[in-house]
Design a protein around this motif. Structure first.
Motif, mmCIF file in Angstrom:
data_model
loop_
_atom_site.group_PDB
_atom_site.id
_atom_site.type_symbol
_atom_site.label_atom_id
_atom_site.label_comp_id
_atom_site.label_asym_id
_atom_site.label_seq_id
_atom_site.Cartn_x
_atom_site.Cartn_y
_atom_site.Cartn_z
ATOM 1 N N UNK A 161 72.456 -2.118 57.677
ATOM 2 C CA UNK A 161 71.143 -2.617 57.272
ATOM 3 C C UNK A 161 71.074 -4.135 57.267
ATOM 4 N N UNK A 162 72.177 -4.783 57.587
ATOM 5 C CA UNK A 162 72.193 -6.253 57.611
ATOM 6 C C UNK A 162 71.616 -6.732 58.939
ATOM 7 N N UNK A 163 70.596 -7.581 58.915
ATOM 8 C CA UNK A 163 69.989 -8.045 60.169
ATOM 9 C C UNK A 163 70.935 -8.936 60.966
ATOM 10 N N UNK A 164 70.786 -8.867 62.273
ATOM 11 C CA UNK A 164 71.588 -9.710 63.149
ATOM 12 C C UNK A 164 71.018 -11.123 63.222
ATOM 13 N N UNK A 165 69.675 -11.216 63.166
ATOM 14 C CA UNK A 165 69.020 -12.510 63.245
ATOM 15 C C UNK A 165 68.468 -12.956 61.904
ATOM 16 N N UNK A 166 67.754 -14.082 61.933
ATOM 17 C CA UNK A 166 67.134 -14.597 60.712
ATOM 18 C C UNK A 166 65.613 -14.633 60.834
ATOM 19 N N UNK A 167 65.114 -14.445 62.056
ATOM 20 C CA UNK A 167 63.677 -14.469 62.293
ATOM 21 C C UNK A 167 63.178 -13.081 62.671
ATOM 22 N N UNK A 168 61.928 -12.807 62.329
ATOM 23 C CA UNK A 168 61.315 -11.522 62.663
ATOM 24 C C UNK A 168 61.373 -11.266 64.172
ATOM 25 N N UNK A 169 61.778 -10.056 64.542
ATOM 26 C CA UNK A 169 61.748 -9.579 65.923
ATOM 27 C C UNK A 169 62.635 -10.393 66.868
ATOM 28 N N UNK A 214 53.246 -15.471 59.140
ATOM 29 C CA UNK A 214 53.601 -14.058 59.310
ATOM 30 C C UNK A 214 52.527 -13.315 60.098
ATOM 31 N N UNK A 215 51.274 -13.603 59.809
ATOM 32 C CA UNK A 215 50.170 -12.966 60.530
ATOM 33 C C UNK A 215 50.237 -13.285 62.020
ATOM 34 N N UNK A 216 50.534 -14.534 62.335
ATOM 35 C CA UNK A 216 50.637 -14.937 63.737
ATOM 36 C C UNK A 216 51.815 -14.242 64.421
ATOM 37 N N UNK A 217 52.932 -14.108 63.693
ATOM 38 C CA UNK A 217 54.102 -13.435 64.256
ATOM 39 C C UNK A 217 53.812 -11.965 64.539
ATOM 40 N N UNK A 218 53.163 -11.290 63.593
ATOM 41 C CA UNK A 218 52.856 -9.876 63.778
ATOM 42 C C UNK A 218 51.837 -9.676 64.891
ATOM 43 N N UNK A 219 50.867 -10.577 64.979
ATOM 44 C CA UNK A 219 49.859 -10.468 66.023
ATOM 45 C C UNK A 219 50.489 -10.634 67.412
ATOM 46 N N UNK A 220 51.375 -11.617 67.554
ATOM 47 C CA UNK A 220 52.051 -11.819 68.838
ATOM 48 C C UNK A 220 52.920 -10.611 69.190
#
Length: 295
Positions: A161-169, A214-220
């Motif tokens: 469950x530990x993410x590989x990255x630090x940024x969304x997606x 966050x909204x911009x990241x999810x929209x992209x």
């Protein structure tokens, strides 16, 4: 002599016919008996049956999802009282005929005005979900444990469950795209998808809404993952993230994507995670075009 031969042939035919009738009767009687026995056992063990085939034995089955077509039709009395929170008791007590399914235009309005509390499941689907939830809690300890182990495959080892990255997606292994196992009460052709992420989606201080970034990241993400590959118009795609009070699973961050009559072909299947199961059945439950393909 000829009369005797004819008589013997007649007797042989008669005996053969009677034996054939007896065998047919015996087969039919046994078949009815077996069907009745199975029916009796189903009724007898109704309350002890598991809700899905794949959750019966987590050690011997490939972990998979609950599928509504495999779940018996429960009643309000089968739902533990502690799970009937908020308006769930009233909604679960209703008949489906009293429920008005959400049209696409209505969803555009609700999500545009951020009135997410108005969204909900069909009464029969809500009852199925709550009964399924109670069974999962007994078997796994919590729905979160089930999600980590069987749906997301991010457990039980904590390092999964530990993410590989630090940024969304940033990395594909840090998020999963799955069909909603218990979609909301939408009109035919509206596909309900959930994107689960190991990395928390940034929220404002009061946690009631997302940050602008966050909204911009999810929209992209929605544009690149759904709109472009499926060649859909922006007006036929919606996304939203429930605030904490509306989330049934708060420990794992996620948001919802709605597709209005997307192409039902390999492109959609490719977008979903490959370990998602019963995708064809899930699509058929919410889209008549997918049902036609199964026939």
């Amino acid at each position: 002599m000829l009369v005797r031969v004819s008589y013997c042939i007649y007797i042989s035919l008669y005996i053969t016919t009677q034996v054939y009738k007896f065998l047919i009767y015996t087969w039919y009687t046994c078949r009815i008996s077996i069907i009745y026995s199975i029916h009796t056992q189903l009724i007898k063990h109704h309350n002890n049956m598991t809700l899905t085939i794949d959750v019966v034995d987590a050690k011997t089955k490939d972990h998979s999802t609950p599928s509504n077509n495999l779940i018996l039709e429960p009643t309000i009395d089968e739902i533990p009282k502690e799970l009937l929170v908020g308006n769930d008791y009233i909604n679960a007590s209703r008949n489906d005929s009293e429920f008005v399914k959400f049209s696409w235009s209505r969803l555009v309005e609700i999500i545009g005005q951020n009135q997410l509390q108005l969204l909900g499941r069909l009464p029969s689907d809500l009852r199925k979900y709550l009964v399924w939830k109670s069974k999962i809690i007994k078997q796994y300890g919590s729905v979160v444990n089930f999600m980590f182990q069987d749906r997301l495959h991010w457990g039980p080892e904590k390092e999964l469950a530990v993410p590989k990255g630090i940024n969304l997606f940033e990395y594909r292994s840090d998020y999963k795209i799955l069909m909603n196992d218990f979609p909301y009460g939408f009109e035919d052709g509206i596909i309900h998808i959930v994107v689960w992420t190991k990395i928390m989606i940034p929220k404002l201080a009061d946690a009631a809404d997302l940050t602008e970034i966050a909204r911009e990241q999810l929209q992209r993400f929605v544009e690149c993952t759904f709109q472009d590959p499926l060649e859909m118009l922006p007006k036929d795609i919606l996304w939203f993230k429930n605030w904490a009070a509306l989330m049934s699973i708060r420990e794992i961050d996620h948001f919802h994507v709605l597709l209005n009559r997307p192409p039902i072909d390999s492109r959609l299947i490719e977008i979903l995670d490959h370990d998602d199961v019963d995708v064809d059945l899930k699509l058929a439950q919410v889209d008549s075009r997918a049902r036609a393909l199964l026939c």
